[in-house]
Design a protein around this motif. Structure first.
Motif, PDB file in Angstrom:
ATOM      1  N   ALA A  20       0.933  -1.101   0.073  1.00 23.93           N
ATOM      2  CA  ALA A  20       0.093  -0.017  -0.052  1.00 23.93           C
ATOM      3  C   ALA A  20       0.866   1.499   0.012  1.00 23.93           C
ATOM      4  N   ALA A  21       2.172   1.195   0.786  1.00 23.36           N
ATOM      5  CA  ALA A  21       2.777   2.479   0.638  1.00 23.36           C
ATOM      6  C   ALA A  21       3.512   2.532  -0.791  1.00 23.36           C
ATOM      7  N   ALA A  22       3.938   1.495  -1.100  1.00 24.31           N
ATOM      8  CA  ALA A  22       4.509   1.771  -2.576  1.00 24.31           C
ATOM      9  C   ALA A  22       3.492   2.181  -3.547  1.00 24.31           C
ATOM     10  N   ALA A  23       2.221   1.841  -3.505  1.00 29.25           N
ATOM     11  CA  ALA A  23       1.243   2.502  -4.406  1.00 29.25           C
ATOM     12  C   ALA A  23       1.037   3.853  -3.953  1.00 29.25           C
ATOM     13  N   MET A  24       0.853   4.204  -2.799  1.00 30.64           N
ATOM     14  CA  MET A  24       0.697   5.558  -2.385  1.00 30.64           C
ATOM     15  C   MET A  24       1.735   6.547  -2.600  1.00 30.64           C
ATOM     16  N   SER A  25       3.175   6.148  -2.683  1.00 28.39           N
ATOM     17  CA  SER A  25       4.104   6.773  -3.377  1.00 28.39           C
ATOM     18  C   SER A  25       4.046   6.993  -4.682  1.00 28.39           C
ATOM     19  N   ALA A  26       3.702   6.053  -5.251  1.00 30.34           N
ATOM     20  CA  ALA A  26       3.515   6.103  -6.760  1.00 30.34           C
ATOM     21  C   ALA A  26       2.509   7.124  -7.152  1.00 30.34           C
ATOM     22  N   ALA A  27       1.292   7.082  -6.332  1.00 36.84           N
ATOM     23  CA  ALA A  27       0.247   8.098  -6.813  1.00 36.84           C
ATOM     24  C   ALA A  27       0.531   9.515  -6.415  1.00 36.84           C
ATOM     25  N   ALA A  28       1.534   9.610  -5.414  1.00 37.12           N
ATOM     26  CA  ALA A  28       2.166  10.981  -5.360  1.00 37.12           C
ATOM     27  C   ALA A  28       2.827  11.718  -6.262  1.00 37.12           C
ATOM     28  N   LYS A  29       3.611  10.854  -7.048  1.00 38.52           N
ATOM     29  CA  LYS A  29       4.167  11.277  -8.121  1.00 38.52           C
ATOM     30  C   LYS A  29       3.645  11.400  -9.672  1.00 38.52           C
ATOM     31  N   GLY A  30       2.144  10.538  -9.510  1.00 37.60           N
ATOM     32  CA  GLY A  30       1.434  10.566 -10.886  1.00 37.60           C
ATOM     33  C   GLY A  30       0.972  12.033 -11.065  1.00 37.60           C
ATOM     34  N   PRO A  31      -0.199  11.774 -11.957  1.00 34.56           N
ATOM     35  CA  PRO A  31      -0.708  13.087 -12.464  1.00 34.56           C
ATOM     36  C   PRO A  31      -1.583  13.477 -11.297  1.00 34.56           C
ATOM     37  N   THR A  32      -1.596  15.123 -11.175  1.00 35.61           N
ATOM     38  CA  THR A  32      -2.346  15.686 -10.047  1.00 35.61           C
ATOM     39  C   THR A  32      -3.449  16.598 -10.964  1.00 35.61           C
ATOM     40  N   PHE A  33      -4.282  17.081 -10.061  1.00 36.13           N
ATOM     41  CA  PHE A  33      -5.504  17.651 -10.368  1.00 36.13           C
ATOM     42  C   PHE A  33      -5.803  18.969  -9.797  1.00 36.13           C
ATOM     43  N   LEU A  34      -6.337  20.010 -10.650  1.00 31.69           N
ATOM     44  CA  LEU A  34      -6.626  21.422 -10.121  1.00 31.69           C
ATOM     45  C   LEU A  34      -7.729  21.966 -11.048  1.00 31.69           C
ATOM     46  N   SER A  35      -8.975  22.516 -10.625  1.00 37.49           N
ATOM     47  CA  SER A  35      -9.797  23.126 -11.709  1.00 37.49           C
ATOM     48  C   SER A  35      -9.171  24.476 -12.073  1.00 37.49           C
ATOM     49  N   GLU A  36      -9.940  24.937 -13.306  1.00 36.09           N
ATOM     50  CA  GLU A  36      -9.431  26.029 -13.810  1.00 36.09           C
ATOM     51  C   GLU A  36      -9.756  27.257 -12.842  1.00 36.09           C
ATOM     52  N   ASP A  37      -8.750  28.156 -12.699  1.00 35.21           N
ATOM     53  CA  ASP A  37      -9.378  29.439 -11.975  1.00 35.21           C
ATOM     54  C   ASP A  37     -10.711  30.087 -12.541  1.00 35.21           C
TER      55      ASP A  37
END
Length: 341
Positions: A303-320
Motif C-alpha cells: 500500500a505504501a509503494a502504491a501511495m508513493s507512486a500516486a504522489a508522483k503521478g498526475p495531479t488535478f486542479l480546476s481552472e481558476d
C-alpha cells in the motif's frame, strides 16, 4: 433555522465544516429551531432527511449518493437553492442551472482561508475516508511512505489549515480534494475501498469540468482486504467504471437497485456475519500473527509503494476561471437565501 448535516460521533472533516462555515457566511440567522432546516455540505439528500421530511427545507450545495429520497422531496416546503453537481440535478429532475458546485467552495469567500503562495506551502498529506478508519492501517502506510497522515476525525479548522499549507493532497476523502481545490493545492484522488462512491465524486468533479481518475490503493491489512472482498461479493460496492458519454445516472440507479435488493442485503448480512465472527477475529488473533508474522508488513509495504507512486503521478486542479464562476454563482444564490430569511 437549523443547519442539518451528518454528525459522526467520532467526527468527520467534510461534514464538520457545517458546524461553523454557515455562521461565518450567514451570521445571526441560526438557532436550534428544527421546524426550518438548511442542508449544506455533504451527500445528505436521502434517508437521513426522512424523519424530518415534513419540515421546511433549504438545500444549498448538497448531493445525492446514499439511498432513496425523503418523502415529498421537492414539494412546496422545499427550497432547492442549488445542488452539488449535474448528476444530483439530473437524478432529482431539477433544471440544469440548479447544479452549481459543492458548498464548501465558499471557503474562498473567507479572507482567513485565502490560498497561500507555493513558497509558503510544504509536504504531501493523505486523508482517508472516515469509514476506512474502522478497518485500515493507513497511518502506518503513510509512515512507511514518508507521507503525512491527516485524520478526518481531527478538528476541522486545524485540518483545513493543514490542507491549505500542503503542496499536495492525496485524497480518499472527497472533501479533502474539494478543500484542496478551493485552496489551489494540487490533489490526487485515490480509493482504498470498493465502497468509494464514484457517483458523488463524479457529481462534484463534473461541476468543475474535471476528470475523475482515482488511483486504487491496495488494502492496508488482511482485515481490510477481507471486508472489501465481502462488500464486492455481496454487491454492496459503489465503484463502477466510467467512460465519457456513459449515462452515469442510469448506471448509478441500477447499482442502487442491486445494492438495496433483498438478495444483496441477505448476502451482505451473511458475509458481514462471517467476517465479524470468524474471519476478522482469526486475522487479528495472536496465533495467526505468530504463524504469518510478515503478512501485515507485506500489506503495508504494498500500500505504501502504491501511495508513493500516486504522489508522483498526475495531479488535478480546476481552472481558476471555472472555480471563480462557481463561487460567484454560489455567492449569488446564498444572497437570495439571505434575502428570503
Amino acid at each position: 433555522m437549523k443547519v442539518f448535516y451528518y454528525q459522526d460521533p467520532q467526527k468527520n472533516f467534510g461534514d464538520d465544516l457545517n458546524e461553523w462555515i454557515w455562521e461565518r457566511l450567514l451570521p445571526g440567522v441560526w438557532d436550534e429551531d428544527d421546524s426550518s432546516l438548511f442542508a449544506g455540505i455533504g451527500t445528505i439528500i436521502g434517508p437521513l432527511m426522512q424523519p424530518f421530511a415534513d419540515r421546511k427545507w433549504t438545500v444549498f450545495g448538497s448531493g445525492v449518493g446514499y439511498g432513496p429520497l425523503p418523502t415529498g422531496f421537492g414539494g412546496k416546503n422545499w427550497n432547492i437553492a442549488c445542488v452539488r453537481g449535474p448528476l444530483t440535478a439530473q437524478l432529482l429532475r431539477l433544471a440544469p442551472e440548479t447544479a452549481v458546485c459543492d458548498g464548501a467552495m465558499l471557503l474562498r469567500r473567507l479572507p482567513e482561508f485565502a490560498p497561500l503562495p507555493e513558497v509558503e506551502r510544504n509536504g504531501t498529506i493523505f486523508m482517508p475516508h472516515h469509514s476506512a478508519l474502522h478497518y485500515g492501517d493507513w497511518e502506518a502506510v503513510c509512515q512507511r511512505a514518508g507521507i503525512e497522515y491527516v485524520s478526518p476525525r481531527s478538528d476541522s479548522i486545524e485540518t483545513l489549515e493543514r490542507i491549505r499549507r500542503a503542496k499536495l493532497v492525496i485524497a480518499d476523502a472527497m472533501h479533502a480534494a474539494i478543500v484542496a481545490d478551493a485552496m489551489r493545492v494540487p490533489w490526487v484522488p485515490v480509493s482504498v475501498s470498493p465502497n468509494t462512491s464514484t457517483f458523488k465524486w463524479l457529481d462534484w468533479t463534473m461541476s468543475l469540468n474535471l476528470p475523475y481518475m482515482p488511483v486504487n490503493l491496495p488494502s492496508s491489512n488482511p482485515v481490510e482486504a477481507s471486508r472489501n472482498f465481502f462488500s464486492v461479493a455481496a454487491g454492496k460496492h459503489q465503484s463502477f467504471a466510467f467512460h465519457p458519454g456513459s449515462d452515469v445516472v442510469s448506471i448509478y440507479s441500477k447499482a442502487e437497485e442491486r445494492r438495496n435488493s433483498e438478495s444483496a442485503a441477505r448476502k451482505f448480512r451473511w458475509g458481514l456475519r462471517v467476517h465479524k465472527l470468524a474471519v476478522s477475529p482469526w486475522l487479528r488473533s495472536a496465533p495467526r500473527k505468530m504463524l504469518l508474522p510478515r503478512m501485515e508488513e507485506r500489506y503495508i509495504d504494498r500500500a505504501a509503494a502504491a501511495m508513493s507512486a500516486a504522489a508522483k503521478g498526475p495531479t488535478f486542479l480546476s481552472e481558476d476561471r471555472l472555480l471563480n464562476a462557481a463561487v460567484d454563482n454560489l455567492s449569488e444564490r446564498l444572497d437570495k437565501v439571505r434575502a428570503q430569511l
